[in-house]
Enzyme design. Structure first.
Site, PDB file in Angstrom:
ATOM      1  CG  HIS A   1      -0.008   3.530  -2.044  1.00  0.00           C
ATOM      2  ND1 HIS A   1       1.395   4.183  -2.830  1.00  0.00           N
ATOM      3  CD2 HIS A   1      -0.257   2.581  -2.847  1.00  0.00           C
ATOM      4  CE1 HIS A   1       2.044   3.096  -2.652  1.00  0.00           C
ATOM      5  NE2 HIS A   1       1.803   2.349  -2.676  1.00  0.00           N
TER       6      HIS A   1
ATOM      7  CG  ASP B   1       2.148   7.696  -0.481  1.00  0.00           C
ATOM      8  OD1 ASP B   1       1.470   7.102  -0.690  1.00  0.00           O
ATOM      9  OD2 ASP B   1       2.877   6.524   0.175  1.00  0.00           O
TER      10      ASP B   1
ATOM     11  CG  ASP C   1       5.009   0.220  -3.781  1.00  0.00           C
ATOM     12  OD1 ASP C   1       3.963   0.178  -3.864  1.00  0.00           O
ATOM     13  OD2 ASP C   1       5.919   0.145  -2.373  1.00  0.00           O
TER      14      ASP C   1
ATOM     15  CD  GLU D   1       0.186   2.331   0.816  1.00  0.00           C
ATOM     16  OE1 GLU D   1       0.103   0.961   1.179  1.00  0.00           O
ATOM     17  OE2 GLU D   1       1.781   2.336   0.486  1.00  0.00           O
ATOM     18  CD  GLU D   2       5.448   2.794  -0.067  1.00  0.00           C
ATOM     19  OE1 GLU D   2       4.998   1.963   1.195  1.00  0.00           O
ATOM     20  OE2 GLU D   2       5.088   2.304  -1.833  1.00  0.00           O
TER      21      GLU D   2
ATOM     22  CD  GLU E   1       0.424  -1.707  -2.552  1.00  0.00           C
ATOM     23  OE1 GLU E   1       1.129  -1.266  -3.402  1.00  0.00           O
ATOM     24  OE2 GLU E   1       0.040  -0.515  -1.093  1.00  0.00           O
TER      25      GLU E   1
END
Length: 388
Positions: free
Chosen positions: A71, A73, A103, A135-136, A163
């Site tokens: 991701h 974001d 992350d 995603e977050e 991840e």
């Protein structure tokens, strides 16, 4: 000459792609690297056009191949006490510091580097790169891309979510449902409080029921020992209500979540909580007809539970070159959405430790990025084989 991972990571960290804000400049940069290398790139945009997912393919456009997924974001930095500019990559004592370093822009940088390497080789099967947004905040952005890909005739063989796992191979994570309980009472003057219905008191009673359901799950619920917390959890994170001390509050909101292992059905847990809510308010309805606790779902994503005996697990473990047992991670990912939407195996493996994410002075160990780079180089090598 193609840029190396440190340069790519520095550029990625420099884009302040906080969730729900634009990631288009970051995607422009990624495309500027991939397209000249002959890599096919597509975007799947949010309805308002402010942000997008990216899907890129190196090699032949055929069935099979591998997806590298990450991701774009990051979580906000507001209110955090950073020692330096969080959007400028900083190297110190074997670590790279910056928002998103672990992350998960560290993996994204390594994946972009792997795509550029793959583009220069004679692949028999494709290597795909999937970059998502938002995603977050509940794995929201990737859904439109997966829905579109699911309608297409070609399917990748499997997906790797990058991840941070310390480069350990993870086969699963819990599913999550985020909810809001809206408690409705009746306002009044605090001097006459018994003549009103305090919504905060309704909320407090509901919190007690949440705790009781959690204790029941912990003592008698299903177990998955692969998780640090081996059972389904219920957690309340936010409670809002009241305007002034001398006013009995009319409304109260509680935001809570269910993080469930594969053996538990979140809809069944929610059904029990709805029953609890009704049990709290029903004794008040003779005096207060509008008394209610209504529960709404804010977001949800499925868990991931890839079988240990999957051939994909054996293949990826061999590429990692480790005999360590597989793990399951405590945090959620987009893996369950890829597994359900595309009906393919999904695994999680990426550099760094999630314990370093979402906090000031976020960092990833450079040795972890280097380990990831070597792993992805072996992944690309698999796609060169005639029997890939």
């Amino acid at each position: 000459m193609a840029p190396q991972i440190p340069e790519i990571l520095s550029r990625l960290v420099g884009f302040p792609t906080i969730s729900r804000q634009s990631n288009l400049e970051l995607l422009d940069y990624v495309e500027s690297l991939l397209v000249p290398a002959g890599i096919t790139v597509r975007r799947f945009s949010h309805a308002d056009g402010s942000r997008a997912n990216l899907w890129a393919t190196a090699g032949p456009e055929i069935d099979g191949g591998i997806v590298l997924s990450g991701h774009s974001d990051v979580v906000p930095v507001a209110g955090q006490d950073w020692s330096f500019d969080p959007f400028v990559l900083r190297q110190d004592e074997g670590r790279w510091y910056g928002r998103g370093a672990v992350d998960m822009k560290g993996f994204v940088a390594a994946a972009i580097h792997a795509m550029l390497s793959a583009a220069a080789r004679d692949l028999q099967k494709p290597l795909h790169l999937a970059l998502s947004y938002d995603e977050e905040v509940g794995c929201l952005g990737v859904r439109g891309m997966i829905e579109s890909l699911a309608r297409e005739p070609l399917r990748p063989a499997f997906c790797l979510i990058g991840e941070p796992t310390g480069m350990r191979l993870a086969t699963g994570h819990k599913g999550k449902t985020a909810l809001r309980a809206c408690c409705q009472g009746q306002e009044g003057h605090s001097a006459l409080a018994p003549q009103a219905l305090n919504a905060l008191h309704l909320g407090a009673a509901f919190l007690q029921r949440l705790q009781a359901r959690q204790e029941q799950l912990a003592s008698d619920g299903a177990r998955d020992p692969a998780y640090t917390i081996p059972y389904t959890t219920i957690h309340a994170g936010v409670m809002r209500g009241g305007e002034a001390l001398n006013i009995v509050p009319r409304s109260c909101e509680i935001e809570f979540e269910i993080r469930h292992i594969a053996a538990d059905d979140p809809s069944a847990i929610l059904s029990n909580l709805l029953h609890d809510a009704e049990a709290i308010v029903s004794p008040h309805r003779d005096r207060f007809a509008g008394a209610a606790i209504k529960i709404e779902t804010l977001s949800s994503y499925p868990g991931l539970d890839t079988p240990e005996d999957s051939p994909t697990v054996s293949l990826v473990a061999s590429l990692l070159g480790t005999n360590l047992p597989t793990i399951k991670v405590a945090f959620g990912t987009e893996g369950g959405l890829f597994a359900q939407g595309l009906e393919i195996p999904v695994l999680i493996c990426g550099p760094g430790d999630m314990a370093q994410g979402h906090k000031p002075d976020e960092y990833v160990e450079i040795s972890q990025i280097e380990k990831c780079e070597r792993f992805l180089e072996r992944v690309v090598g698999v796609l060169e084989r005639r029997n890939a």
